[in-house]
Write a protein that holds these residues in place. Structure first.
Motif, mmCIF file in Angstrom:
data_model
loop_
_atom_site.group_PDB
_atom_site.id
_atom_site.type_symbol
_atom_site.label_atom_id
_atom_site.label_comp_id
_atom_site.label_asym_id
_atom_site.label_seq_id
_atom_site.Cartn_x
_atom_site.Cartn_y
_atom_site.Cartn_z
ATOM 1 N N LEU A 35 11.588 -0.554 -5.383
ATOM 2 C CA LEU A 35 10.427 0.292 -5.116
ATOM 3 C C LEU A 35 9.488 -0.378 -4.125
ATOM 4 O O LEU A 35 9.094 0.218 -3.120
ATOM 5 C CB LEU A 35 9.680 0.611 -6.418
ATOM 6 N N ILE A 36 9.118 -1.611 -4.392
ATOM 7 C CA ILE A 36 8.175 -2.325 -3.532
ATOM 8 C C ILE A 36 8.772 -2.530 -2.140
ATOM 9 O O ILE A 36 8.075 -2.374 -1.133
ATOM 10 C CB ILE A 36 7.736 -3.653 -4.179
ATOM 11 N N ALA A 37 10.065 -2.830 -2.071
ATOM 12 C CA ALA A 37 10.709 -3.019 -0.768
ATOM 13 C C ALA A 37 10.696 -1.736 0.059
ATOM 14 O O ALA A 37 10.682 -1.783 1.293
ATOM 15 C CB ALA A 37 12.136 -3.508 -0.961
ATOM 16 N N ALA A 38 10.683 -0.593 -0.599
ATOM 17 C CA ALA A 38 10.684 0.690 0.109
ATOM 18 C C ALA A 38 9.292 1.116 0.569
ATOM 19 O O ALA A 38 9.171 2.027 1.386
ATOM 20 C CB ALA A 38 11.273 1.773 -0.792
ATOM 21 N N MET A 39 8.275 0.457 0.083
ATOM 22 C CA MET A 39 6.908 0.839 0.433
ATOM 23 C C MET A 39 6.575 0.352 1.851
ATOM 24 O O MET A 39 6.822 -0.806 2.184
ATOM 25 C CB MET A 39 5.920 0.257 -0.584
ATOM 26 N N PRO A 40 6.011 1.231 2.691
ATOM 27 C CA PRO A 40 5.664 0.828 4.064
ATOM 28 C C PRO A 40 4.707 -0.367 4.117
ATOM 29 O O PRO A 40 4.842 -1.232 4.987
ATOM 30 C CB PRO A 40 5.003 2.078 4.650
ATOM 31 N N ALA A 41 3.765 -0.428 3.195
ATOM 32 C CA ALA A 41 2.817 -1.548 3.182
ATOM 33 C C ALA A 41 3.532 -2.873 2.936
ATOM 34 O O ALA A 41 3.138 -3.907 3.485
ATOM 35 C CB ALA A 41 1.750 -1.318 2.112
ATOM 36 N N ALA A 42 4.593 -2.840 2.122
ATOM 37 C CA ALA A 42 5.347 -4.058 1.844
ATOM 38 C C ALA A 42 6.100 -4.518 3.083
ATOM 39 O O ALA A 42 6.208 -5.722 3.349
ATOM 40 C CB ALA A 42 6.316 -3.835 0.687
ATOM 41 N N LYS A 43 6.606 -3.563 3.833
ATOM 42 C CA LYS A 43 7.336 -3.919 5.059
ATOM 43 C C LYS A 43 6.396 -4.570 6.072
ATOM 44 O O LYS A 43 6.760 -5.575 6.693
ATOM 45 C CB LYS A 43 8.005 -2.677 5.643
ATOM 46 N N SER A 44 5.203 -4.043 6.225
ATOM 47 C CA SER A 44 4.262 -4.644 7.176
ATOM 48 C C SER A 44 3.761 -5.996 6.666
ATOM 49 O O SER A 44 3.568 -6.921 7.456
ATOM 50 C CB SER A 44 3.093 -3.704 7.470
ATOM 51 N N ALA A 45 3.571 -6.123 5.363
ATOM 52 C CA ALA A 45 3.154 -7.409 4.790
ATOM 53 C C ALA A 45 4.242 -8.455 5.001
ATOM 54 O O ALA A 45 3.945 -9.606 5.356
ATOM 55 C CB ALA A 45 2.849 -7.254 3.303
ATOM 56 N N GLN A 46 5.491 -8.060 4.797
ATOM 57 C CA GLN A 46 6.606 -8.988 4.990
ATOM 58 C C GLN A 46 6.692 -9.414 6.457
ATOM 59 O O GLN A 46 6.926 -10.583 6.749
ATOM 60 C CB GLN A 46 7.930 -8.347 4.545
ATOM 61 N N ALA A 47 6.472 -8.486 7.375
ATOM 62 C CA ALA A 47 6.492 -8.819 8.801
ATOM 63 C C ALA A 47 5.375 -9.807 9.140
ATOM 64 O O ALA A 47 5.574 -10.749 9.925
ATOM 65 C CB ALA A 47 6.358 -7.555 9.630
ATOM 66 N N GLU A 48 4.203 -9.602 8.547
ATOM 67 C CA GLU A 48 3.075 -10.517 8.784
ATOM 68 C C GLU A 48 3.383 -11.916 8.255
ATOM 69 O O GLU A 48 3.088 -12.925 8.914
ATOM 70 C CB GLU A 48 1.812 -9.959 8.118
ATOM 71 N N ILE A 49 3.991 -11.983 7.087
ATOM 72 C CA ILE A 49 4.342 -13.279 6.499
ATOM 73 C C ILE A 49 5.404 -13.980 7.350
ATOM 74 O O ILE A 49 5.323 -15.189 7.593
ATOM 75 C CB ILE A 49 4.813 -13.100 5.043
ATOM 76 N N ALA A 158 13.113 7.460 -8.208
ATOM 77 C CA ALA A 158 12.908 8.572 -7.270
ATOM 78 C C ALA A 158 11.580 9.278 -7.528
ATOM 79 O O ALA A 158 10.860 9.632 -6.579
ATOM 80 C CB ALA A 158 14.060 9.568 -7.385
ATOM 81 N N ASP A 159 11.223 9.445 -8.799
ATOM 82 C CA ASP A 159 9.955 10.102 -9.135
ATOM 83 C C ASP A 159 8.759 9.272 -8.673
ATOM 84 O O ASP A 159 7.771 9.813 -8.175
ATOM 85 C CB ASP A 159 9.861 10.343 -10.651
ATOM 86 N N VAL A 160 8.862 7.939 -8.833
ATOM 87 C CA VAL A 160 7.751 7.076 -8.432
ATOM 88 C C VAL A 160 7.648 7.038 -6.913
ATOM 89 O O VAL A 160 6.545 7.059 -6.347
ATOM 90 C CB VAL A 160 7.911 5.669 -9.030
ATOM 91 N N LYS A 161 8.787 7.008 -6.222
ATOM 92 C CA LYS A 161 8.760 7.057 -4.752
ATOM 93 C C LYS A 161 8.093 8.351 -4.290
ATOM 94 O O LYS A 161 7.293 8.348 -3.356
ATOM 95 C CB LYS A 161 10.171 6.967 -4.177
ATOM 96 N N LYS A 162 8.411 9.445 -4.957
ATOM 97 C CA LYS A 162 7.803 10.733 -4.621
ATOM 98 C C LYS A 162 6.293 10.677 -4.863
ATOM 99 O O LYS A 162 5.512 11.167 -4.043
ATOM 100 C CB LYS A 162 8.453 11.829 -5.471
ATOM 101 N N GLN A 163 5.878 10.057 -5.958
ATOM 102 C CA GLN A 163 4.464 9.913 -6.288
ATOM 103 C C GLN A 163 3.737 9.118 -5.203
ATOM 104 O O GLN A 163 2.603 9.424 -4.857
ATOM 105 C CB GLN A 163 4.311 9.210 -7.644
ATOM 106 N N LEU A 164 4.424 8.108 -4.652
ATOM 107 C CA LEU A 164 3.828 7.270 -3.616
ATOM 108 C C LEU A 164 3.957 7.876 -2.217
ATOM 109 O O LEU A 164 3.414 7.351 -1.261
ATOM 110 C CB LEU A 164 4.471 5.879 -3.629
ATOM 111 N N GLY A 165 4.726 8.945 -2.105
ATOM 112 C CA GLY A 165 4.914 9.577 -0.810
ATOM 113 C C GLY A 165 5.927 8.865 0.067
ATOM 114 O O GLY A 165 5.860 8.927 1.291
ATOM 115 N N ILE A 166 6.857 8.196 -0.555
ATOM 116 C CA ILE A 166 7.894 7.451 0.197
ATOM 117 C C ILE A 166 9.131 8.318 0.329
ATOM 118 O O ILE A 166 9.643 8.860 -0.579
ATOM 119 C CB ILE A 166 8.265 6.132 -0.525
#
Length: 166
Positions: A35-49, A158-166
């Motif tokens: 779930l966290i890996a699929a979140m756009p914010a996590a991808k940008s945070a990982q790129a920054e790190i 899938a439900d949580v991804k939908k809740q987050l808009g992913i």
């Protein structure tokens, strides 16, 4: 009287079976890492790190190269220097090596701190979405998929991804 006791026992078993079945239906699982890996914010945070890590790696490599060049220079000049000067140079090289090791340790610590700082709000958003989906779907327990050996229950990823808009 004996039939009445048997009847009560049968009813009790039915209630126990129904209760057990309902308890199972109130448990779900989710893979929070996925779930966290699929979140756009996590991808940008990982790129920054990763960018920060590359910066530190470049600095460390430059220090190592400088250290190696100094070692070569001192070795080439060792025959023309006194024992006292060579000892001072040896101490200087040890200090440089210790500074490099300290910088490397500080860089790792800083990366870990930055990662925790960047991922904390992401994890909180994921947990909030998991809680909202669990509440909406009537789940009493949501277990992380990473800790499960057998997962025949409902996966709410899938439900949580939908809740987050992913």
């Amino acid at each position: 009287m004996k039939q009445f006791k048997t009847f009560l026992l049968a009813i009790a078993l039915c209630f126990a079976t129904v209760s057990f079945t309902q308890a199972q239906s109130k448990v779900a699982h989710i893979n929070t890492q996925e779930l966290i890996a699929a979140m756009p914010a996590a991808k940008s945070a990982q790129a920054e790190i990763e960018a920060l890590g590359k910066t530190y790696q470049t600095d460390i490599q430059a220090s190592i190269t400088e250290y190696q060049n100094t070692v070569k220079q001192y070795e080439a000049e060792a025959a023309t220097k006194t024992d006292e000067e060579n000892q001072k140079r040896g101490l200087e090289l040890q200090e440089k090596q210790q500074r490099i090791q300290q910088f490397r340790a500080d860089a790792q610590k800083d990366l870990a701190t930055k990662e925790a700082e960047l991922f904390k709000p992401i994890q909180e958003a994921a947990m909030k979405a998991i809680n909202e989906v669990a509440k909406a779907k009537g789940y009493e327990y949501v277990i992380d998929r990473a800790t499960l050996i057998v997962a025949n229950g409902t996966d709410i990823l899938a439900d949580v991804k939908k809740q987050l808009g992913i």
